[in-house]
Motif scaffolding. Structure first.
Motif, PDB file in Angstrom:
ATOM      1  N   GLU A  67       0.835  -1.206   0.000  1.00 50.57           N
ATOM      2  CA  GLU A  67       0.000   0.000   0.000  1.00 50.57           C
ATOM      3  C   GLU A  67       0.869   1.254   0.000  1.00 50.57           C
ATOM      4  O   GLU A  67       0.560   2.225  -0.694  1.00 50.57           O
ATOM      5  CB  GLU A  67      -0.949  -0.005   1.200  1.00 50.57           C
ATOM      6  CG  GLU A  67      -2.047  -1.047   1.108  1.00 50.57           C
ATOM      7  CD  GLU A  67      -2.895  -0.920  -0.141  1.00 50.57           C
ATOM      8  OE1 GLU A  67      -3.312   0.208  -0.485  1.00 50.57           O
ATOM      9  OE2 GLU A  67      -3.120  -1.950  -0.811  1.00 50.57           O
ATOM     10  N   ILE A  68       1.958   1.230   0.765  1.00 44.35           N
ATOM     11  CA  ILE A  68       2.876   2.371   0.788  1.00 44.35           C
ATOM     12  C   ILE A  68       3.488   2.579  -0.590  1.00 44.35           C
ATOM     13  O   ILE A  68       3.570   3.711  -1.094  1.00 44.35           O
ATOM     14  CB  ILE A  68       3.972   2.162   1.856  1.00 44.35           C
ATOM     15  CG1 ILE A  68       3.355   2.252   3.253  1.00 44.35           C
ATOM     16  CG2 ILE A  68       5.112   3.168   1.698  1.00 44.35           C
ATOM     17  CD1 ILE A  68       4.266   1.783   4.372  1.00 44.35           C
ATOM     18  N   LEU A  69       3.901   1.485  -1.229  1.00 45.00           N
ATOM     19  CA  LEU A  69       4.487   1.589  -2.571  1.00 45.00           C
ATOM     20  C   LEU A  69       3.481   2.093  -3.595  1.00 45.00           C
ATOM     21  O   LEU A  69       3.833   2.877  -4.494  1.00 45.00           O
ATOM     22  CB  LEU A  69       5.074   0.243  -3.002  1.00 45.00           C
ATOM     23  CG  LEU A  69       6.331  -0.185  -2.255  1.00 45.00           C
ATOM     24  CD1 LEU A  69       6.703  -1.612  -2.629  1.00 45.00           C
ATOM     25  CD2 LEU A  69       7.480   0.767  -2.553  1.00 45.00           C
ATOM     26  N   LYS A  70       2.229   1.675  -3.476  1.00 39.45           N
ATOM     27  CA  LYS A  70       1.180   2.175  -4.387  1.00 39.45           C
ATOM     28  C   LYS A  70       1.037   3.679  -4.247  1.00 39.45           C
ATOM     29  O   LYS A  70       0.958   4.412  -5.241  1.00 39.45           O
ATOM     30  CB  LYS A  70      -0.167   1.518  -4.068  1.00 39.45           C
ATOM     31  CG  LYS A  70      -0.390   0.172  -4.650  1.00 39.45           C
ATOM     32  CD  LYS A  70      -1.806  -0.251  -4.276  1.00 39.45           C
ATOM     33  CE  LYS A  70      -2.202  -1.578  -4.804  1.00 39.45           C
ATOM     34  NZ  LYS A  70      -3.567  -1.943  -4.380  1.00 39.45           N
ATOM     35  N   LYS A  71       0.995   4.155  -2.991  1.00 41.16           N
ATOM     36  CA  LYS A  71       0.834   5.590  -2.743  1.00 41.16           C
ATOM     37  C   LYS A  71       2.056   6.355  -3.234  1.00 41.16           C
ATOM     38  O   LYS A  71       1.933   7.440  -3.816  1.00 41.16           O
ATOM     39  CB  LYS A  71       0.585   5.843  -1.258  1.00 41.16           C
ATOM     40  CG  LYS A  71      -0.776   5.378  -0.809  1.00 41.16           C
ATOM     41  CD  LYS A  71      -0.976   5.556   0.676  1.00 41.16           C
ATOM     42  CE  LYS A  71      -2.334   4.994   1.106  1.00 41.16           C
ATOM     43  NZ  LYS A  71      -2.542   5.107   2.539  1.00 41.16           N
ATOM     44  N   ALA A  72       3.246   5.795  -3.010  1.00 45.44           N
ATOM     45  CA  ALA A  72       4.467   6.460  -3.467  1.00 45.44           C
ATOM     46  C   ALA A  72       4.498   6.527  -4.993  1.00 45.44           C
ATOM     47  O   ALA A  72       4.879   7.561  -5.572  1.00 45.44           O
ATOM     48  CB  ALA A  72       5.687   5.720  -2.941  1.00 45.44           C
ATOM     49  N   THR A  73       4.102   5.466  -5.649  1.00 50.33           N
ATOM     50  CA  THR A  73       4.069   5.441  -7.113  1.00 50.33           C
ATOM     51  C   THR A  73       3.111   6.496  -7.640  1.00 50.33           C
ATOM     52  O   THR A  73       3.437   7.239  -8.579  1.00 50.33           O
ATOM     53  CB  THR A  73       3.649   4.041  -7.617  1.00 50.33           C
ATOM     54  OG1 THR A  73       4.583   3.079  -7.120  1.00 50.33           O
ATOM     55  CG2 THR A  73       3.602   3.977  -9.123  1.00 50.33           C
ATOM     56  N   ALA A  74       1.926   6.577  -7.031  1.00 54.22           N
ATOM     57  CA  ALA A  74       0.943   7.572  -7.458  1.00 54.22           C
ATOM     58  C   ALA A  74       1.479   8.984  -7.219  1.00 54.22           C
ATOM     59  O   ALA A  74       1.316   9.880  -8.066  1.00 54.22           O
ATOM     60  CB  ALA A  74      -0.377   7.367  -6.714  1.00 54.22           C
ATOM     61  N   PHE A  75       2.125   9.194  -6.104  1.00 63.71           N
ATOM     62  CA  PHE A  75       2.685  10.506  -5.777  1.00 63.71           C
ATOM     63  C   PHE A  75       3.739  10.925  -6.796  1.00 63.71           C
ATOM     64  O   PHE A  75       3.712  12.032  -7.333  1.00 63.71           O
ATOM     65  CB  PHE A  75       3.297  10.479  -4.362  1.00 63.71           C
ATOM     66  CG  PHE A  75       4.015  11.735  -3.987  1.00 63.71           C
ATOM     67  CD1 PHE A  75       3.315  12.864  -3.597  1.00 63.71           C
ATOM     68  CD2 PHE A  75       5.407  11.803  -4.055  1.00 63.71           C
ATOM     69  CE1 PHE A  75       3.982  14.038  -3.267  1.00 63.71           C
ATOM     70  CE2 PHE A  75       6.079  12.972  -3.718  1.00 63.71           C
ATOM     71  CZ  PHE A  75       5.362  14.090  -3.326  1.00 63.71           C
ATOM     72  N   PHE A  76       4.689  10.023  -7.075  1.00 67.96           N
ATOM     73  CA  PHE A  76       5.747  10.355  -8.022  1.00 67.96           C
ATOM     74  C   PHE A  76       5.238  10.475  -9.455  1.00 67.96           C
ATOM     75  O   PHE A  76       5.778  11.240 -10.253  1.00 67.96           O
ATOM     76  CB  PHE A  76       6.899   9.362  -7.914  1.00 67.96           C
ATOM     77  CG  PHE A  76       7.695   9.541  -6.655  1.00 67.96           C
ATOM     78  CD1 PHE A  76       8.374  10.726  -6.413  1.00 67.96           C
ATOM     79  CD2 PHE A  76       7.745   8.534  -5.705  1.00 67.96           C
ATOM     80  CE1 PHE A  76       9.104  10.900  -5.244  1.00 67.96           C
ATOM     81  CE2 PHE A  76       8.477   8.693  -4.534  1.00 67.96           C
ATOM     82  CZ  PHE A  76       9.157   9.877  -4.301  1.00 67.96           C
ATOM     83  N   ALA A  77       4.188   9.724  -9.780  1.00 69.86           N
ATOM     84  CA  ALA A  77       3.598   9.851 -11.119  1.00 69.86           C
ATOM     85  C   ALA A  77       2.994  11.245 -11.296  1.00 69.86           C
ATOM     86  O   ALA A  77       3.112  11.849 -12.363  1.00 69.86           O
ATOM     87  CB  ALA A  77       2.543   8.771 -11.332  1.00 69.86           C
TER      88      ALA A  77
END
Length: 95
Positions: free
Chosen positions: A81-91
């Protein structure tokens, strides 16, 4: 609601031995030790499972492995879940 009592492995093993080796009833053991019938019954069944006499019940080692695996699943789910949020943030940052 009272505090949950805990019993050593030795105490549980002695209670089980009273049933398995001396032939005392679970009811008698529970009464003599001041325990609930279901507590002693659970210990007796778990002892049988650990010896391989009850394939319908998980052994103590299987239960421990299951606890550890569930804990790992919780950690991995959180990390995902943390990685999903980080990916969305950086995208969004790259747009």
């Amino acid at each position: 609601m009272g505090t949950r009592r805990t019993f050593s492995k030795e105490f549980r093993a002695e209670a089980v031995a009273l049933h398995e080796q001396q032939g005392l009833s679970i009811t008698r053991i529970a009464k003599d030790l001041g325990l609930g019938w279901s507590t002693v019954d659970k210990w007796v069944k778990q002892s049988a499972a650990d010896r391989g006499d009850r394939p319908d019940i998980l052994t103590s080692s299987e239960k421990e492995e299951l606890r550890e695996l569930r804990k790992k699943v919780r950690v991995l789910t959180m990390e995902r879940e943390i990685l999903k949020k980080a990916t969305a943030f950086f995208a969004k940052q790259n747009d």
